[in-house]
Design a protein around this motif. Structure first.
Motif, PDB file in Angstrom:
ATOM      1  N   ASN A  60       0.761  -1.261   0.076  1.00  0.00           N
ATOM      2  CA  ASN A  60       0.355  -0.100  -0.086  1.00  0.00           C
ATOM      3  C   ASN A  60       0.777   0.832  -0.016  1.00  0.00           C
ATOM      4  N   SER A  61       1.977   1.435   0.631  1.00  0.00           N
ATOM      5  CA  SER A  61       2.836   2.614   0.585  1.00  0.00           C
ATOM      6  C   SER A  61       3.987   2.342  -0.334  1.00  0.00           C
ATOM      7  N   ARG A  62       3.943   2.043  -1.508  1.00  0.00           N
ATOM      8  CA  ARG A  62       4.302   2.017  -2.358  1.00  0.00           C
ATOM      9  C   ARG A  62       3.555   1.985  -3.914  1.00  0.00           C
ATOM     10  N   THR A  63       1.805   1.999  -3.881  1.00  0.00           N
ATOM     11  CA  THR A  63       1.231   1.471  -4.856  1.00  0.00           C
ATOM     12  C   THR A  63       0.260   2.751  -4.017  1.00  0.00           C
ATOM     13  N   LYS A  64      -0.537   3.994  -4.692  1.00  0.00           N
ATOM     14  CA  LYS A  64      -1.804   4.541  -4.744  1.00  0.00           C
ATOM     15  C   LYS A  64      -3.003   3.256  -4.972  1.00  0.00           C
ATOM     16  N   SER A  65      -3.877   3.623  -4.445  1.00  0.00           N
ATOM     17  CA  SER A  65      -5.211   3.174  -5.113  1.00  0.00           C
ATOM     18  C   SER A  65      -5.670   3.932  -5.775  1.00  0.00           C
ATOM     19  N   THR A  66      -6.200   1.709  -6.659  1.00  0.00           N
ATOM     20  CA  THR A  66      -6.487   2.482  -8.029  1.00  0.00           C
ATOM     21  C   THR A  66      -7.969   2.304  -8.440  1.00  0.00           C
ATOM     22  N   LEU A  67      -8.704   1.867  -9.324  1.00  0.00           N
ATOM     23  CA  LEU A  67      -9.574   2.324 -10.065  1.00  0.00           C
ATOM     24  C   LEU A  67      -9.664   0.266 -10.392  1.00  0.00           C
ATOM     25  N   SER A  68      -8.338   0.008 -10.265  1.00  0.00           N
ATOM     26  CA  SER A  68      -7.599  -0.941 -10.861  1.00  0.00           C
ATOM     27  C   SER A  68      -7.303  -2.250 -10.494  1.00  0.00           C
ATOM     28  N   SER A  69      -7.256  -1.935  -8.746  1.00  0.00           N
ATOM     29  CA  SER A  69      -6.760  -2.827  -7.795  1.00  0.00           C
ATOM     30  C   SER A  69      -7.745  -3.035  -6.055  1.00  0.00           C
ATOM     31  N   PRO A  70      -9.680  -3.006  -6.487  1.00  0.00           N
ATOM     32  CA  PRO A  70      -9.945  -2.048  -5.883  1.00  0.00           C
ATOM     33  C   PRO A  70      -9.948  -3.728  -4.234  1.00  0.00           C
ATOM     34  N   LYS A  71     -10.120  -3.299  -3.259  1.00  0.00           N
ATOM     35  CA  LYS A  71     -10.089  -4.170  -1.905  1.00  0.00           C
ATOM     36  C   LYS A  71     -11.354  -4.793  -1.251  1.00  0.00           C
ATOM     37  N   SER A  72     -11.815  -5.825  -1.322  1.00  0.00           N
ATOM     38  CA  SER A  72     -13.424  -6.017   0.004  1.00  0.00           C
ATOM     39  C   SER A  72     -12.601  -5.653   1.283  1.00  0.00           C
ATOM     40  N   LYS A  73     -12.994  -4.819   1.943  1.00  0.00           N
ATOM     41  CA  LYS A  73     -13.187  -4.622   3.174  1.00  0.00           C
ATOM     42  C   LYS A  73     -13.614  -5.590   4.068  1.00  0.00           C
ATOM     43  N   VAL A  74     -13.274  -6.440   5.032  1.00  0.00           N
ATOM     44  CA  VAL A  74     -14.229  -7.143   5.768  1.00  0.00           C
ATOM     45  C   VAL A  74     -14.030  -6.936   7.047  1.00  0.00           C
ATOM     46  N   LEU A  75     -15.464  -7.278   8.653  1.00  0.00           N
ATOM     47  CA  LEU A  75     -14.860  -6.834   9.939  1.00  0.00           C
ATOM     48  C   LEU A  75     -15.889  -8.118  10.373  1.00  0.00           C
ATOM     49  N   LEU A  76     -14.773  -8.670  11.030  1.00  0.00           N
ATOM     50  CA  LEU A  76     -14.576  -9.871  11.736  1.00  0.00           C
ATOM     51  C   LEU A  76     -14.922  -9.413  13.252  1.00  0.00           C
ATOM     52  N   SER A  77     -16.119  -9.253  14.214  1.00  0.00           N
ATOM     53  CA  SER A  77     -15.745  -9.589  15.790  1.00  0.00           C
ATOM     54  C   SER A  77     -16.341 -10.973  16.194  1.00  0.00           C
ATOM     55  N   PHE A  78     -15.222 -11.075  17.726  1.00  0.00           N
ATOM     56  CA  PHE A  78     -15.168 -11.807  17.621  1.00  0.00           C
ATOM     57  C   PHE A  78     -14.991 -11.718  20.121  1.00  0.00           C
ATOM     58  N   GLY A  79     -15.606 -12.650  20.187  1.00  0.00           N
ATOM     59  CA  GLY A  79     -15.537 -12.737  21.611  1.00  0.00           C
ATOM     60  C   GLY A  79     -16.851 -11.064  22.652  1.00  0.00           C
ATOM     61  N   GLU A  80     -17.475 -11.105  21.918  1.00  0.00           N
ATOM     62  CA  GLU A  80     -18.507  -9.871  22.469  1.00  0.00           C
ATOM     63  C   GLU A  80     -19.330 -11.094  23.705  1.00  0.00           C
ATOM     64  N   HIS A  81     -19.277 -11.965  23.173  1.00  0.00           N
ATOM     65  CA  HIS A  81     -20.053 -12.693  24.730  1.00  0.00           C
ATOM     66  C   HIS A  81     -19.045 -13.674  25.826  1.00  0.00           C
ATOM     67  N   ALA A  82     -19.012 -13.244  26.788  1.00  0.00           N
ATOM     68  CA  ALA A  82     -17.597 -13.759  27.539  1.00  0.00           C
ATOM     69  C   ALA A  82     -17.812 -14.838  27.897  1.00  0.00           C
ATOM     70  N   ARG A  83     -18.546 -15.730  27.922  1.00  0.00           N
ATOM     71  CA  ARG A  83     -18.604 -17.187  27.794  1.00  0.00           C
ATOM     72  C   ARG A  83     -17.791 -17.817  26.812  1.00  0.00           C
ATOM     73  N   GLU A  84     -18.325 -17.319  25.680  1.00  0.00           N
ATOM     74  CA  GLU A  84     -17.917 -17.713  24.414  1.00  0.00           C
ATOM     75  C   GLU A  84     -16.079 -18.051  24.510  1.00  0.00           C
ATOM     76  N   PHE A  85     -15.307 -19.019  24.383  1.00  0.00           N
ATOM     77  CA  PHE A  85     -14.312 -18.431  24.406  1.00  0.00           C
ATOM     78  C   PHE A  85     -13.451 -19.603  23.309  1.00  0.00           C
ATOM     79  N   PHE A  86     -14.416 -20.066  22.141  1.00  0.00           N
ATOM     80  CA  PHE A  86     -13.970 -20.702  20.887  1.00  0.00           C
ATOM     81  C   PHE A  86     -13.805 -19.977  20.215  1.00  0.00           C
ATOM     82  N   PRO A  87     -14.554 -18.970  19.912  1.00  0.00           N
ATOM     83  CA  PRO A  87     -14.871 -17.795  18.703  1.00  0.00           C
ATOM     84  C   PRO A  87     -13.132 -17.288  19.030  1.00  0.00           C
ATOM     85  N   VAL A  88     -12.703 -17.223  19.564  1.00  0.00           N
ATOM     86  CA  VAL A  88     -11.846 -15.855  20.186  1.00  0.00           C
ATOM     87  C   VAL A  88     -10.327 -17.175  19.942  1.00  0.00           C
TER      88      VAL A  88
END
Length: 428
Positions: free
Chosen positions: A87-115
């Motif tokens: 990303n520091s070497r190349t500028k973001s262009t329309l030719s190389s879009p990336k999907s942005k993905v947000l993943l969430s874990f550990g919202e419920h304290a008792r659920e160790f496995f997702p973390v």
């Protein structure tokens, strides 16, 4: 209400935010069938140490934010994964879009496995980077990091987790004040699929986003994301919005429900263990108001927003708490390996989806309705007029140019628009 009564009420409210609640019905302590063995599971301190070690060892690919902390100022371990050197070497262009993905874990304290699965995923990606360049592991990690911008909230509720470890009450679900983060968001907040009772496990809090732990969700999604996934455990199911009580009554579904259900189906079929999938309220059989994944789709307009329950067989009389949400310590490794195809399927789907968006975008720029690139339109028209003039002059009058009725040519762009309307799927 008298002044003294108001003061007492305010004092009680403040105390509720300072003192952990230990008497709530289905979150009180139980005698467990088994507890976590920390030779296999990670407690909060070792989890943070491992995450910091990874971010330091792979600082070209992982950035750990120090901005997001809980009410008790514990880090929520919010990470961004991308190829920072690229990303520091190349500028973001329309030719190389990336999907942005947000993943969430550990919202419920008792659920160790997702973390644990979050840490396992990070190790797989980083070990791939360190593998020989001709190896499949290296190529796949580079493929992920070159085509996706991943953001992970590794432990959304560290205060609740710390409370569980300290008290060994593995039924505890909420934050240090008992608030269920997954009922605290601004999507039908206050509905019947949550509770105003501080002693209830679905306690929604005093107001929308009352908990400091909501901050990374709100802050990060000020930018546009393509996908959000909230990971839980207790059963094997994949939920598509919506889960709230109003949607359940009106049978509301997302405008792109076909696309979201297709992704849910692929995820459900990606592992050897059977998963169910469907619209949230239809799959659970009960409403859930103020959930994060409903908010992300309904308010933040994130195209793909899912909740995935990674492990478990559902509740029963024989179940206690830790065993309801987490595998036995000796089975943790194999259970983590079993769910890895879910991540691989998710990432591959989103990369291909982004590629189709890019193709459609360029096609719309370069292909007008009659099928020629725009740069060729003027020359082709000029040559056509010239040829018509020449041939019209030399042809017998009976064969001369009389004009013709233009045949309508339908472009791929108009076809895709028609499909979106007739199928109920909006391409976003």
């Amino acid at each position: 209400m008298q002044v003294n009564d108001i003061s007492c009420f305010r004092l009680l409210t403040a105390l509720l935010h300072l003192i952990p609640i230990t008497l709530s019905g289905d979150v009180k302590w139980r005698q467990e069938l088994y507890e976590p063995n920390y030779k296999f599971y990670h407690n909060l301190s070792t989890l943070e140490r491992e995450i910091r070690k990874l971010s330091q060892s792979y600082n070209d690919y992982i950035h750990l934010s120090e901005t997001f902390v809980s009410r008790n100022e514990a880090s929520q371990l919010v990470l961004s994964l991308k190829n920072f050197t690229q990303n520091s070497r190349t500028k973001s262009t329309l030719s190389s879009p990336k999907s942005k993905v947000l993943l969430s874990f550990g919202e419920h304290a008792r659920e160790f496995f997702p973390v644990e699965s979050a840490l396992f995923l990070l190790r797989n990606i980083t070990e791939g980077i360190s593998s020989p360049t001709e190896s499949i592991q290296y190529k796949y990690s580079r493929y992920i990091l070159s085509n996706l911008d991943l953001y992970l909230i590794v432990i959304a509720n560290p205060d609740g987790r710390q409370y569980v470890e300290r008290t060994r009450n593995y039924c505890w679900r909420g934050t240090s004040t008992g608030v269920d983060l997954d009922r605290n968001f601004d999507w039908n907040f206050g509905g019947k699929g949550s509770s105003s009772d501080p002693l209830d496990e679905e306690y929604r809090g005093l107001s929308v986003n009352s908990e400091p732990e909501c901050s990374p969700y709100l802050s990060l999604t000020e930018q546009q994301f393509d996908a959000f996934v909230s990971f839980h455990s207790g059963i094997r199911q994949v939920y598509v919005p919506f889960a709230d009580s109003i949607s359940a009554e009106s049978k509301r579904v997302p405008i792109n429900s076909a696309a979201q259900l297709e992704l849910a189906r692929l995820l459900a079929e990606s592992t050897l263990q059977p998963f169910r999938f469907g619209i949230g309220y239809a799959l659970t059989g009960y409403p859930a108001d103020g959930t994060i994944f409903d908010y992300m789709h309904g308010v933040r307009n994130i195209p793909f927003s899912l909740t995935i329950e990674l492990w478990g067989d559902g509740d029963s009389r024989e179940k206690q708490c830790f065993d309801l949400f987490n595998p036995p310590s000796e089975q943790l490794q194999s259970a983590l390996e079993d769910v890895m195809p879910i991540y691989e399927t998710l990432f591959t789907f989103l990369i291909e989806w982004e590629g189709r968006k890019k193709h459609q975008y360029y096609h719309s720029l370069e292909q007008p309705d009659f099928g020629l690139p725009k740069g060729y339109i003027v020359p082709v028209l000029a040559v056509s007029v010239l040829l018509l003039a020449i041939f019209h002059r030399h042809l017998p009058s009976s064969l001369g140019f009389r004009g013709y009725q233009r045949r309508r040519v339908v472009s791929l762009r108009s076809l895709s628009s028609t499909f979106a309307v007739t199928s109920g799927v909006k391409i976003t």
